[in-house]
Design an enzyme around this catalytic site. Sequence first.
Site, mmCIF file in Angstrom:
data_model
loop_
_atom_site.group_PDB
_atom_site.id
_atom_site.type_symbol
_atom_site.label_atom_id
_atom_site.label_comp_id
_atom_site.label_asym_id
_atom_site.label_seq_id
_atom_site.Cartn_x
_atom_site.Cartn_y
_atom_site.Cartn_z
ATOM 1 C CB CYS A 164 -37.265 16.835 25.822
ATOM 2 S SG CYS A 164 -37.829 15.419 26.964
ATOM 3 N NE ARG A 212 -32.296 19.906 24.435
ATOM 4 C CZ ARG A 212 -32.097 21.102 25.495
ATOM 5 N NH1 ARG A 212 -31.124 21.833 25.155
ATOM 6 N NH2 ARG A 212 -32.846 20.956 26.371
ATOM 7 C CD1 TRP A 259 -32.910 11.159 27.605
ATOM 8 C CD2 TRP A 259 -33.628 11.704 29.629
ATOM 9 N NE1 TRP A 259 -31.903 10.591 28.757
ATOM 10 C CE2 TRP A 259 -32.596 10.892 29.933
ATOM 11 C CE3 TRP A 259 -34.484 12.319 30.536
ATOM 12 C CZ2 TRP A 259 -32.194 10.726 31.261
ATOM 13 C CZ3 TRP A 259 -34.132 11.988 32.080
ATOM 14 C CH2 TRP A 259 -32.928 11.137 32.099
ATOM 15 C CG ASN A 273 -37.275 20.287 27.842
ATOM 16 O OD1 ASN A 273 -36.992 19.003 29.058
ATOM 17 N ND2 ASN A 273 -36.239 20.822 27.406
ATOM 18 N N GLY A 274 -39.911 18.799 30.231
ATOM 19 C CA GLY A 274 -39.872 18.940 31.740
ATOM 20 C C GLY A 274 -40.736 17.860 32.600
ATOM 21 C CD GLU A 304 -14.437 14.146 33.155
ATOM 22 O OE1 GLU A 304 -15.380 14.030 33.811
ATOM 23 O OE2 GLU A 304 -14.981 14.425 31.812
ATOM 24 C CE LYS A 359 -16.358 12.203 29.502
ATOM 25 N NZ LYS A 359 -16.610 13.379 30.474
ATOM 26 C CD GLU A 379 -19.839 10.906 30.219
ATOM 27 O OE1 GLU A 379 -20.987 10.783 30.555
ATOM 28 O OE2 GLU A 379 -19.122 11.535 29.887
ATOM 29 C CG HIS A 399 -8.373 1.820 52.573
ATOM 30 N ND1 HIS A 399 -7.948 1.255 53.848
ATOM 31 C CD2 HIS A 399 -7.358 2.809 52.171
ATOM 32 C CE1 HIS A 399 -6.846 1.905 54.064
ATOM 33 N NE2 HIS A 399 -6.439 2.966 53.196
ATOM 34 C CE LYS A 412 -22.916 18.836 25.813
ATOM 35 N NZ LYS A 412 -21.370 18.075 26.247
#
Length: 615
Positions: A2, A27, A75, A101-102, A488, A492, A495, A511, A610
Site C-alpha cells: 500500500c 509499490r 494491496w 498500510n499494514g 533469477e 523475472k 513475475e 532429477h 515492490k
Amino acid sequence: MCGIVGYIGHREAYPVIIKGLKRLEYRGYDSAGVVLYDGTDLKLSKTKGKVSDLEARAEKEISLNGSIGIGHTRWATHGVPNDVNSHPHVSNSGNLVIVHNGIIENYEPLKKELIKRGYVFHSDTDTEVLVNLIEEVKKQDNLKLGKAVQVALNQVVGAYAIAVFDKERPNEIVAARLGSPLAIGVGKDEFFVASDASPFIEYTSNAIYLEDEEMAIIRLHKPLKIRKIKDDTLVDPYIQELQMNLEQIEKGGYDHFMLKEIYEQPSVIKDTYRGRLHANEGLIKMAGIEDNLQKFLNADRILIIACGTSWHAGLVAEYIFEEFARIPVEVEYASEFRYRNPIVRPTDVVIAISQSGETADTLAAIKLAKEQGAFVFGVCNVVGSSISRETHAGAYTHAGPEIGVASTKAFTTQITVLTLIALRLAQAKGTMNNSDFHRYLQELELIPEKVAEALETNLVAQTIAAVYKDAPNALYLGRGYNFPVALEGALKLKEISYIHAEGYPAAEMKHGPIALIDESMPVFIIAPQQEHYDKIVSNIQEIKSRSGKIIAVVTKGDTQVKALADHVIEIPATSDALSPLLTTIPLQLLSYHIAVMRECNVDQPRNLAKSVTVE
Ligand code: G6P
C-alpha cells in the site's frame, strides 16, 4: 505494498495526492482512493483498479477542491480488492478518515467489541476497525485526535503506517508508524505525508522519516510534534535534506521503468564501486567493512538473509565468499529463518540484503539475529530505510530509485557490493593471492563497460522473445555462479509475463525437469566459458536429444554451444565469479520483451508489490 499520500497546506490537495499516488504505483496495488475536505464536507472517491481509474471516477463523482486530503493505493490483505474495501475509510460518525498500510492482527476482537457498542462496518478491512476504534476512544474520553490515535494504537497488535484526519479540525493530520515506512515532507506552510519521499520531492527536499512507534501531529502554522506512541515522550524532529531529484524517479524516455533500470546498470554499478574500488592502488575501501573488519575476520560463518531477487544475489554471494574468503556461508529466506528457531551465534556475521530496506520478513529476521547476539550488516539500496537503520553497519548499493517491480539494477549492484566485501575479506585473510586480487579489481572495474556491451544484445533478445512469447512454460539452467542467475532469470520471466518458469542447477535437470522437455519447451541455458563448461555442453546435448529448444547465453566467440543451440546470445568474457553480472543482462531483456509482447503491465505486474511490508 500500500501507498499513502497526505497533504495539508495552501495548495489544492487533489493534484498533489493523485500525482503522489502515481509515483507510488511501483509499490504494487489493486485499488486506490482519495478523500478531501472542501470546507463543508468530506469528498471521498475510491475504486478497485489503477490510479487512472480513480481519477476518472473522482472527477465524475466528487468536487476536487480542498487543501487537506489523504490518498491511498491498496494491496489487499484483509478483504478482497473491491471498491468498498479500498481506502480511505470513514468512521461511523462520518468525521474521521484514515488510510493505512499494514495489518492489524487483533482486529477481530476489537471489531466485536465495537459492534457491541453499536458500530456498523461496511468493509471487511482491519482498517475500518482502526478508524472506529480511534473514534470510540476519542468520544469516550473526549480526547483530541492525536491523543485518541495514540490510545487506540496502544490497543492494536500488528503493523501500520497511518494518516488520519478529522473533518471537524481540518488543519491537522495525524500520522503514525510501526513496521511500515512513513515520511513527512516539510514545506513552507505545508506538509506532506507519504510512504516514501517520491510524492513530495518536487515540492520540498526536507523530510522527516518517522521511526517505529512514533507518531506525528502535523498542524498548519504550528510546530510539528513527534511523540513516542507507547510512553508519550516528545522526540525532536530530525529533518533530513534529501539528495534524490525528480529526474531520477521519472522514466527518462524509456517506455517502462524496468527498461530504464536495465539500461542504467553500467552507470549504477560504477556508482556502487565508486570511491570503494581502487584498482590501481590495489585497494578496497568500505567504511562499514573497515570499521568492523575483525568481526568479519573472526566470523565462524556468514549467514545471508533476504527475500526474492535479493535472496538470489545472496546465493551468488555464497559462492563468491566461500571461494574468495573461505568463510562458510548459509543463505536463508528471511521468512523461513525467522520462524524456524534458527541457531545464531555471537560469532556469526549476518548479512541482510534488501533493495527497499523495508521488507517485513527481512526486518524481523534481523531483529531475531540481533537478539541472539549476531553482528548484522545491511546491504540496502534505499538510504535511511528501516533495514539500514536496524542493522549494526552496512553498505548502500547506490543504485538510485528502483521503480519497476521486477528488480534488475538492484540485483547487479547488490552483487557488486557483496563482491567488493568478499574481495576485501580475502585480502585481509590472505585467502587470495596478490595477483588474483589485483586481477579481480581490474576486472570488476571493467564490468560497467562489459554490461554496456551485454546490453547490445537487446535486438537479439527481442527477436528471440518474439519466437517464445507464447510458450506456457520455460526452464532456466545454470551451473556454479550461474545457478542463481538461472533462478533469477526464471523469476523475472514469471513475475512480469506470467509464464510459468523454473530455474534449476543444470546437473539437477536429470532429477526431474528433464521429464518436461519436448519440442515446445524453451530452455534458457547460461553457458559462458567457465569452469565445467564441458559439463554444461553435455547438459545441452541431453536437451537437444529430447528436442527441447535451446536459448544459450554464451561467451563471445563460443563455437561449441553455438553449434548445438537454437539461439545464442553472446556476452563479453570475464572471470567466472563476475560472470553473473553479465549473464543476467540478456535474461532481463528477454523477460522484458516477452512481457511487452504479451501486453503485460511490465512495471506493475499483477499481485506483486515492490516493497513487501507485510509478512
Ligand atoms: C518483492 C519485490 C522483489 C524483491 C523482494 C525483496 O517481492 O517484488 O523485486 O526482490 O520483494 O525485496 P527487497 O526490497 O527486500 O530487496
